[in-house]
Write an enzyme that holds these catalytic residues in place. Structure first.
Site, PDB file in Angstrom:
ATOM      1  N   HIS A   6       0.812  -1.211   0.000  1.00  0.00           N
ATOM      2  CA  HIS A   6       0.000   0.000   0.000  1.00  0.00           C
ATOM      3  C   HIS A   6       0.853   1.274   0.000  1.00  0.00           C
ATOM      4  CE1 HIS A   6       0.544  -0.488   4.441  1.00  0.00           C
ATOM      5  NE2 HIS A   6       0.578   0.827   4.403  1.00  0.00           N
TER       6      HIS A   6
ATOM      7  N   ASP B  95      -0.034  -7.793   1.210  1.00  0.00           N
ATOM      8  CA  ASP B  95       0.349  -6.382   1.303  1.00  0.00           C
ATOM      9  C   ASP B  95       1.868  -6.208   1.200  1.00  0.00           C
ATOM     10  OD1 ASP B  95       0.012  -3.677   1.426  1.00  0.00           O
ATOM     11  OD2 ASP B  95      -0.334  -3.590   3.586  1.00  0.00           O
TER      12      ASP B  95
ATOM     13  N   SER C  49       5.119   1.723   7.666  1.00  0.00           N
ATOM     14  CA  SER C  49       4.749   0.632   6.772  1.00  0.00           C
ATOM     15  C   SER C  49       5.912   0.221   5.877  1.00  0.00           C
ATOM     16  CB  SER C  49       3.576   1.047   5.891  1.00  0.00           C
ATOM     17  OG  SER C  49       2.397   1.166   6.636  1.00  0.00           O
TER      18      SER C  49
END
Length: 268
Positions: free
Chosen positions: A106, A136, A214
């Site tokens: 993402h 992801d 992330s």
């Protein structure tokens, strides 16, 4: 150059004492007695059970390297951690000597341009080399590499236990190479995305992560990357850390495969 030599002075009373006379016959008798005694000892040993059993020596106990401190983990991993600008700001980790970077999907999903900044300040464009949206995870190929590439040491997430020490490194909230420490809080967790997709088999941990974390590495106390940070849990719309973070085990992250859209991690 030699120093002065000292002479040993022998007292007169000692020097004047004649040496004791030698008795060859007595010496022979003593030697014969020793031989007989040894023979008797051998006979006793034979009657008691034959040859003697050597005593077992204790084997050395195996040694294990002591766990690294968070400061030592940081020093070992930070040369492998990169900053990423794509769909938002995030983190990545160098996975091999060719400079392949693993991050959260993402972070780069839908981005027209992806830029990487290496620890030495080298900035370069990157392209999407592979993706696994179901986990992801994305792989990035930098256009250029710094003179020295330091890949992370890859560990085995299957050896993690609840309570094990872990360290998370990332560019959370725009603060480069922020390092936080905690423990594994759970294993085989499931996280749901706002679009209904689900990530499974996640590592739950309590080292603080926030937007910008992330794609960063989750590292064990041996300095090995065991996961890739992809999500945090917050029951409020704030999207900030409240004590529960999630990482994809490194084996699944590097395994590839999968289609669809992965759930969001820390918002960018």
């Amino acid at each position: 150059m030699r120093g002065p030599r000292s002479a040993m002075i022998v007292p007169d009373e000692v020097a004047s004492v004649p040496p004791p006379p030698r008795h060859p016959r007595r010496s022979l008798l003593i030697a014969a007695g020793v031989v007989v005694l040894m023979a008797l000892t051998a006979v006793v040993a034979f009657k008691a059970g034959g040859k003697a059993t050597p005593q077992a020596r204790p084997s050395p106990s195996p040694t294990t390297a002591p766990p690294l401190t968070p400061a030592q983990v940081y020093a070992a991993l930070v040369p492998s951690v990169v900053a990423i600008r794509g769909a938002g700001n995030g983190t990545g980790v160098v996975a091999n000597a060719d400079g392949l970077i693993v991050t959260a999907f993402h972070v780069v999903k839908g981005a027209k341009d992806i830029e990487i900044t290496f620890p030495d300040g080298t900035e370069t464009a990157a392209t999407l080399a592979g993706s696994d949206p179901e986990n992801d995870i994305a792989m990035l190929a930098p256009a250029d590499l710094p003179s020295v590439v330091v890949p992370a040491v890859i560990g085995n997430a299957g050896r993690l236990d609840v309570g094990d020490d872990v360290v998370a490194i990332g560019n959370q909230l725009g603060l480069t190479d922020t390092t936080t420490a905690g423990v594994v809080s759970g294993l085989e967790r499931v996280a749901s995305g706002t679009d209904g997709t689900r990530l499974r088999g996640l590592i739950q941990f309590d080292a603080a992560v926030n937007p910008g974390s992330s794609g960063g590495p989750l590292v064990n106390a041996r300095g090995e990357t065991v996961g890739i940070v992809v999500a945090l849990l917050n029951p409020t719309p704030a999207g900030t850390f409240v004590g529960v973070g999630f990482a994809v085990p490194i084996g699944a992250a590097l395994g590839g495969g999968g289609d669809g859209t992965g759930p969001p991690g820390p918002e960018q």
